[in-house]
Design an enzyme around this catalytic site. Structure first.
Site, PDB file in Angstrom:
ATOM      1  CB  VAL A  11      18.280  -2.962 -17.966  1.00 29.35           C
ATOM      2  CG1 VAL A  11      18.384  -1.813 -16.969  1.00 29.35           C
ATOM      3  CG2 VAL A  11      17.819  -4.220 -17.247  1.00 29.35           C
ATOM      4  CD  GLU A 150      14.942  -1.002 -13.142  1.00 28.83           C
ATOM      5  OE1 GLU A 150      15.296   0.181 -13.042  1.00 28.83           O
ATOM      6  OE2 GLU A 150      13.787  -1.372 -12.832  1.00 28.83           O
ATOM      7  CG  PHE A 151      14.596  -4.000  -7.858  1.00 33.26           C
ATOM      8  CD1 PHE A 151      15.193  -5.048  -7.176  1.00 33.26           C
ATOM      9  CD2 PHE A 151      14.983  -2.711  -7.550  1.00 33.26           C
ATOM     10  CE1 PHE A 151      16.158  -4.814  -6.202  1.00 33.26           C
ATOM     11  CE2 PHE A 151      15.933  -2.454  -6.575  1.00 33.26           C
ATOM     12  CZ  PHE A 151      16.533  -3.510  -5.894  1.00 33.26           C
ATOM     13  CG  LEU A 152      13.509  -3.867 -15.586  1.00 32.61           C
ATOM     14  CD1 LEU A 152      13.552  -5.104 -16.448  1.00 32.61           C
ATOM     15  CD2 LEU A 152      13.623  -2.629 -16.453  1.00 32.61           C
ATOM     16  NE  ARG A 153       7.290  -8.046 -12.367  1.00 32.87           N
ATOM     17  CZ  ARG A 153       5.961  -8.095 -12.288  1.00 32.87           C
ATOM     18  NH1 ARG A 153       5.370  -9.216 -11.943  1.00 32.87           N
ATOM     19  NH2 ARG A 153       5.214  -7.042 -12.560  1.00 32.87           N
ATOM     20  CE  LYS A 206      18.699  -7.050  -9.865  1.00 34.32           C
ATOM     21  NZ  LYS A 206      17.322  -7.085 -10.299  1.00 34.32           N
ATOM     22  CG  LEU A 252       4.006 -19.289  -3.194  1.00 36.43           C
ATOM     23  CD1 LEU A 252       2.848 -19.329  -2.210  1.00 36.43           C
ATOM     24  CD2 LEU A 252       5.202 -20.045  -2.605  1.00 36.43           C
ATOM     25  N   GLY A 255       7.512 -25.043 -11.636  1.00 35.58           N
ATOM     26  CA  GLY A 255       7.802 -25.096 -13.066  1.00 35.58           C
ATOM     27  C   GLY A 255       9.041 -25.917 -13.340  1.00 35.58           C
ATOM     28  CB  CYS A 262      18.201 -11.655 -13.585  1.00 33.05           C
ATOM     29  SG  CYS A 262      18.269 -10.170 -14.603  1.00 33.05           S
TER      30      CYS A 262
HETATM   31  N1  LIG Z   1      17.251  -8.182 -18.023  1.00 33.86           N
HETATM   32  C1  LIG Z   1      16.661  -7.931 -16.874  1.00 33.86           C
HETATM   33  O1  LIG Z   1      15.502  -8.275 -16.636  1.00 33.86           O
HETATM   34  C2  LIG Z   1      17.399  -7.192 -15.791  1.00 33.86           C
HETATM   35  C3  LIG Z   1      16.695  -6.721 -14.676  1.00 33.86           C
HETATM   36  C4  LIG Z   1      17.391  -6.020 -13.693  1.00 33.86           C
HETATM   37  C5  LIG Z   1      18.764  -5.818 -13.838  1.00 33.86           C
HETATM   38  N2  LIG Z   1      19.414  -6.304 -14.925  1.00 33.86           N
HETATM   39  C6  LIG Z   1      20.851  -6.035 -15.065  1.00 33.86           C
HETATM   40  O2  LIG Z   1      21.014  -4.965 -15.995  1.00 33.86           O
HETATM   41  C7  LIG Z   1      22.220  -5.152 -16.755  1.00 33.86           C
HETATM   42  C8  LIG Z   1      21.904  -5.162 -18.244  1.00 33.86           C
HETATM   43  O3  LIG Z   1      21.123  -6.292 -18.526  1.00 33.86           O
HETATM   44  P1  LIG Z   1      20.377  -6.444 -19.932  1.00 33.86           P
HETATM   45  O4  LIG Z   1      19.542  -7.667 -19.838  1.00 33.86           O
HETATM   46  O5  LIG Z   1      19.739  -5.160 -20.293  1.00 33.86           O
HETATM   47  O6  LIG Z   1      21.633  -6.692 -20.890  1.00 33.86           O
HETATM   48  P2  LIG Z   1      21.632  -6.761 -22.492  1.00 33.86           P
HETATM   49  O7  LIG Z   1      22.627  -7.774 -22.849  1.00 33.86           O
HETATM   50  O8  LIG Z   1      20.244  -6.876 -23.016  1.00 33.86           O
HETATM   51  O9  LIG Z   1      22.154  -5.314 -22.945  1.00 33.86           O
HETATM   52  C9  LIG Z   1      23.439  -4.846 -22.734  1.00 33.86           C
HETATM   53  C10 LIG Z   1      23.747  -3.807 -23.802  1.00 33.86           C
HETATM   54  O10 LIG Z   1      24.978  -3.180 -23.480  1.00 33.86           O
HETATM   55  C11 LIG Z   1      25.686  -2.945 -24.701  1.00 33.86           C
HETATM   56  N3  LIG Z   1      27.107  -2.707 -24.401  1.00 33.86           N
HETATM   57  C12 LIG Z   1      28.055  -3.600 -24.005  1.00 33.86           C
HETATM   58  N4  LIG Z   1      29.220  -2.979 -23.806  1.00 33.86           N
HETATM   59  C13 LIG Z   1      29.024  -1.659 -24.054  1.00 33.86           C
HETATM   60  C14 LIG Z   1      29.849  -0.502 -23.998  1.00 33.86           C
HETATM   61  N5  LIG Z   1      31.128  -0.582 -23.646  1.00 33.86           N
HETATM   62  N6  LIG Z   1      29.310   0.694 -24.329  1.00 33.86           N
HETATM   63  C15 LIG Z   1      28.014   0.779 -24.695  1.00 33.86           C
HETATM   64  N7  LIG Z   1      27.172  -0.273 -24.742  1.00 33.86           N
HETATM   65  C16 LIG Z   1      27.678  -1.485 -24.437  1.00 33.86           C
HETATM   66  C17 LIG Z   1      25.407  -4.184 -25.513  1.00 33.86           C
HETATM   67  O11 LIG Z   1      25.674  -3.970 -26.888  1.00 33.86           O
HETATM   68  C18 LIG Z   1      23.913  -4.406 -25.206  1.00 33.86           C
HETATM   69  O12 LIG Z   1      23.099  -3.698 -26.122  1.00 33.86           O
HETATM   70  C19 LIG Z   1      22.842  -6.448 -16.227  1.00 33.86           C
HETATM   71  O13 LIG Z   1      23.759  -6.136 -15.222  1.00 33.86           O
HETATM   72  C20 LIG Z   1      21.657  -7.183 -15.636  1.00 33.86           C
HETATM   73  O14 LIG Z   1      22.023  -8.076 -14.616  1.00 33.86           O
HETATM   74  C21 LIG Z   1      18.774  -6.970 -15.914  1.00 33.86           C
END
Ligand SMILES: NC(=O)c1ccc[n+]([C@@H]2O[C@H](COP(=O)([O-])OP(=O)(O)OC[C@H]3O[C@@H](n4cnc5c(N)ncnc54)[C@H](O)[C@@H]3O)[C@@H](O)[C@H]2O)c1
Length: 435
Positions: A11, A150-153, A206, A252, A255, A262
């Site tokens: 994200v 954030e809502f990205l896929r 969310k 729909l 799988g 998430c």
């Molecule tokens: N992945 C998705 O598709 C998606 C979509 C919408 C929302 N989200 C939400 O967004 C958030 C992040 O998800 P993600 O998949 O990007 O996570 P991720 O694990 O890919 O990335 C998290 C990053 O944060 C860093 N980090 C951790 N602690 C830190 C700190 N104290 N200071 C600086 N950096 C730090 C980590 O090193 C890592 O690079 C989550 O809450 C998730 O639920 C994710």
């Protein structure tokens, strides 16, 4: 604006690269030194279509940079996005350690008048707790806190970020809302509605959105099971359902169960929150249960065709939780591989982008360098992820390399008659068996 993104993961990196397309100076901050060193050398640590070009463009234009040094980048920021991970803890509640560590780190360094935006998915009440914490560590009221989930896929993250269905902004005051609207003005065109609300509602939007999608998937998976028992075809049923605009066509496709970083954690978090609030969501509880059971039993659909005590060779194509990502977090494909191994099968695995994650999750032994290597001499073939590369396979050539002829298409990527014509016995989800 001068923007800092804390957390440069799926994200954070997409957010940073996309915001840098607007009139802003962006720095992506992370505690992972290896990741920041790689990014500083032009190496993108994740697979996300279109992201490389966007990062390159931002860096070349001088408005996207990477750092591990909070002292150097935070004090000058107008807006800081917190995009660190919030993984599920043992009891299903999200772990907020990284969120609060980030907040502590930026709160003391920020100049008066700056805004902290919580983009990580966090439980209801977290923005309020963050706001209290900022006030406590600073001893003043000079920093505003805004929720902007954030809502990205994954797999379509860049285009989702730049062309969102909506931007949700949860704030306690109009000035903070306006600041985030202004920030996005040069990044995302006006066609995406800006939904201004309060922080708890933004937080729940969310979780409710992701849980609804998970419920929809679990529902359609159960209808697919019913199709298998009754001779109906899920493709026909969902085509008939989806034309009703109240239902819609999206989500729909049956799988092997939902996965990823998430849906599993967000459904668990919503369930915990609903139970804690005395308004338990029985529907979300049922979806979680149905999904866990489904994922656990997918391997049985294969092994039931082999005599107990035999050790079939099973090729599994796909380890990522969906196509177009390298992410294997909570991937149903990994459950399938583990299930097959537990039942005694020799498993051979290939994925176009997920091999690094696969190595961590299932070890080196099952990994193959290509589809051809994976299917060579296999008794059965499982499609676990819906990669385009797999959908385009020449099934006759695949069949000729295999010892057996069973094809388990858990993503329904093939036409049953094509599989039958290629000499395979074809098992898919919610459609009649073909051979
Ligand atoms: N992945 C998705 O598709 C998606 C979509 C919408 C929302 N989200 C939400 O967004 C958030 C992040 O998800 P993600 O998949 O990007 O996570 P991720 O694990 O890919 O990335 C998290 C990053 O944060 C860093 N980090 C951790 N602690 C830190 C700190 N104290 N200071 C600086 N950096 C730090 C980590 O090193 C890592 O690079 C989550 O809450 C998730 O639920 C994710």
């Amino acid at each position: 604006m001068n923007v800092v993104i804390v957390g440069t993961g799926y994200v954070g990196l997409v957010t940073g690269a996309c915001i840098a397309t607007g009139d802003h100076e962006v720095t992506c901050l992370d505690i992972d030194e290896e990741k920041i060193a790689a990014l500083s050398n032009g190496v993108i640590p994740i697979h996300e279509p279109g992201l490389d070009a966007l990062v390159e463009q931002g860096v070349a234009g001088g408005n996207l940079a990477f750092s591990t040094d909070a002292d150097a980048v935070v004090p000058g920021a107008d807006v800081v996005f917190i995009a660190v991970g919030t993984p599920a803890g043992l009891n299903g509640q999200p772990q907020l350690d990284a969120v609060f560590a980030s907040v502590d780190s930026v709160a003391t360094r920020l100049g008066a008048g700056a805004t902290i935006v919580i983009k990580s998915t966090v439980p209801i009440g977290t923005n309020s707790a963050v706001s209290d914490r900022v006030r406590e560590v600073r001893g003043d009221d000079e920093i505003s806190v805004v929720s902007n989930p954030e809502f990205l896929r994954q797999g379509a993250a860049v285009s989702d970020f730049l062309n969102p269905d909506r931007i949700v902004i949860g704030a306690w005051d109009e000035e903070s809302t306006q600041r985030i609207i202004d920030l996005y003005a040069s990044v995302i065109d006006d066609s995406a509605p800006r939904l201004a609300t309060d922080p708890p509602s933004a937080e729940l939007i969310k979780y409710a959105a992701n849980s609804f999608l998970a419920v929809k998937l679990s529902f359609v998976n159960e209808i697919a099971d019913l199709c298998e028992q009754t001779g109906a075809s899920i493709a026909e049923v969902t085509a008939g359902m989806g034309t009703d605009p109240r239902i819609g066509n999206a989500f729909l496709n049956p799988g092997p169960g939902y996965g990823g970083s998430c849906f599993p954690k967000d459904t668990s978090a919503l369930l915990r929150a609903s139970q804690g609030a005395g308004a338990p969501s029985r529907i979300v509880a049922a979806a979680i249960d149905a999904n866990r059971t489904r994922r656990r039993h997918m391997a049985d659909r294969v092994m039931v065709h082999f005599d107990a005590g035999t050790t079939p060779v099973v090729a599994v194509l796909g380890v990522t939780f969906k196509a177009n990502t390298d992410d294997v977090r909570e991937s149903p494909a990994i459950d399938i591989v583990h299930g097959l191994m537990r039942a005694g099968a020799t498993v051979k695995v290939y994925d176009p982008e997920g091999m690094e994650g696969a190595r961590r999750a299932i070890g080196e032994d099952p990994l193959c360098g290509s589809v051809e290597e994976a299917v060579e001499g296999a008794d059965a073939l499982v499609i676990a992820t819906e990669w385009d590369e797999f959908a385009k396979l020449d099934l006759r050539a695949v069949s000729e390399r295999m010892k057996g002829s069973m094809l388990f298409d858990f993503r329904n990527i093939f036409d049953p008659s094509d599989a039958a014509e290629a000499g395979m016995t074809y098992y898919s989800i919610g459609r009649p068996i073909r051979n």
